[in-house]
Scaffold this active site. Sequence first.
Site, PDB file in Angstrom:
ATOM      1  CG  PHE A 134     -17.043  46.138  -0.311  1.00 52.77           C
ATOM      2  CD1 PHE A 134     -15.822  46.598   0.181  1.00 52.77           C
ATOM      3  CD2 PHE A 134     -17.188  44.775  -0.532  1.00 52.77           C
ATOM      4  CE1 PHE A 134     -14.785  45.714   0.455  1.00 52.77           C
ATOM      5  CE2 PHE A 134     -16.146  43.883  -0.266  1.00 52.77           C
ATOM      6  CZ  PHE A 134     -14.944  44.354   0.235  1.00 52.77           C
ATOM      7  CG  ASP A 221     -21.559  43.563  -6.529  1.00 57.74           C
ATOM      8  OD1 ASP A 221     -22.041  42.469  -6.172  1.00 57.74           O
ATOM      9  OD2 ASP A 221     -20.510  44.037  -6.067  1.00 57.74           O
ATOM     10  CE  LYS A 250     -20.906  39.030   0.777  1.00 58.11           C
ATOM     11  NZ  LYS A 250     -20.154  38.692   1.969  1.00 58.11           N
TER      12      LYS A 250
HETATM   13  C1  LIG Z   1     -21.595  43.587  -2.944  1.00 55.23           C
HETATM   14  C2  LIG Z   1     -20.324  42.820  -2.788  1.00 55.23           C
HETATM   15  N1  LIG Z   1     -19.550  42.624  -3.859  1.00 55.23           N
HETATM   16  C3  LIG Z   1     -18.405  41.931  -3.765  1.00 55.23           C
HETATM   17  C4  LIG Z   1     -17.961  41.417  -2.567  1.00 55.23           C
HETATM   18  C5  LIG Z   1     -16.693  40.657  -2.497  1.00 55.23           C
HETATM   19  O1  LIG Z   1     -16.965  39.310  -2.356  1.00 55.23           O
HETATM   20  P1  LIG Z   1     -15.850  38.292  -1.856  1.00 55.23           P
HETATM   21  O2  LIG Z   1     -15.572  38.622  -0.425  1.00 55.23           O
HETATM   22  O3  LIG Z   1     -16.469  36.941  -2.034  1.00 55.23           O
HETATM   23  O4  LIG Z   1     -14.667  38.498  -2.727  1.00 55.23           O
HETATM   24  C6  LIG Z   1     -18.751  41.610  -1.426  1.00 55.23           C
HETATM   25  C7  LIG Z   1     -18.295  41.090  -0.124  1.00 55.23           C
HETATM   26  O5  LIG Z   1     -18.715  41.499   0.911  1.00 55.23           O
HETATM   27  C8  LIG Z   1     -19.953  42.330  -1.540  1.00 55.23           C
HETATM   28  O6  LIG Z   1     -20.728  42.546  -0.482  1.00 55.23           O
END
Ligand SMILES: Cc1ncc(COP(=O)(O)O)c(C=O)c1O
Length: 403
Positions: A134, A221, A250
């Site tokens: 994700f 990520d 986050k």
């Molecule tokens: C690993 C990861 N990358 C990217 C995102 C996307 O982040 P945002 O919701 O701040 O756009 C999330 C959100 O849950 C995530 O867990």
Amino acid sequence: MASTEAASPHTMNTYGRLPIALSHGQGVRVWDTNGRRYLDALGGIAVNTLGHNHPKLVPALQDQVAKIIHSSNYYHVPNQEALAAKLVELSGMTNVFFCCTGLEANEAAIKLARKYGHDRGIERPEIVVYDKAFHGRSIATLSATGNEKVQKGFGPLVEGFVRVPLNDIEALKARTANNPNVVAVFFETIQGEGGVNPMRIEYLQQVRRLCDERGWLLMIDEVQCGMGRTGKWFAHQWAGIVPDVMPLAKGLGSGVPVGAVVAGPKAANIFQPGNHGTTFGGNPLAMRAGVETIRIMEEEALLENAARVGGHLHDALSRELGPLEGVTDIRGQGLMIGVELARPCGVLTQRACDKGLLISVTADNVIRLVPPLILTEAEADEIVAILAPLVREFLSESMTAPA
Ligand SMILES: Cc1ncc(COP(=O)(O)O)c(C=O)c1O
């Protein structure tokens, strides 16, 4: 209790919300608008690093709000440099671009990888991504995401992604064999939304080596698993590796929206003026939140706390739930823990809420615990004391329920 639809007549129907609204918090406790108290084991989905109403963060943010909230990237923002320098020190990388969210950080990473390819004469660069990943909900990041539910209805997807299974170096080699267009490998060290699925240490090291051999960018990520949650600043550091590109968000601002993409020498100079930008990214309020979050984490030794209390929580969950038929796995690291059940268990979110505990269920059947990093062992015990009976009851129902 109010119905979820009636509660939101004017906001778009993007979330199946629980029928409560939180009004304030203190530490790992939050209260709803009816005065009910909850133990927050979700932390705003791995965001509230310092919990709620932290006595050092709040005055710092108040001070910043009274001085200047937003200026513009047309001018220098001193705390951008301070936060970048700190992230460089903690990551062993070299340069940072600031944005506001995880998807923006990942979007920037994808653009970096593509331009890295174009700068090398690769006209149609491809990025290796993973099953169950994700990365966000913009068109490019949902295309990189490995979940059809997230993608459904938004085609045509962005091209240029090659998908592989987790933790299988032979599959990665086979899938990229004779493909000169590959420019990067992109994954979460521990997948969050995909069900708390860790990459193995050995696999992380193998991919680092492969990227070096092939001249690919290693892009990790750390939006959910980073910022101290696993007991290291960044989860990949358990493998002793350094990526070339690392999106963050986050927990970085402890609740204030802050995103960042950190780059090492191979990726630090790819963007030139005009290639990328954002109005809000790196604004004075966000940067103060980032600087103070890290300062307080260091002062209060929250990495050590995440590792110790996370281990305690993991052990307690394993003791209470591990032996149960219907609990298929308990995994994760530090304060990022997933309890996988043999069948979908989304109802547990509401049931836990009714008992005063905030959690989430991800990937349909994984209970996810990502509490603030200030959690104590006593509070971890409280989580288990509420959660374990709910899981036992749920499993006994599932076993007796008609198929
Ligand atoms: C690993 C990861 N990358 C990217 C995102 C996307 O982040 P945002 O919701 O701040 O756009 C999330 C959100 O849950 C995530 O867990």
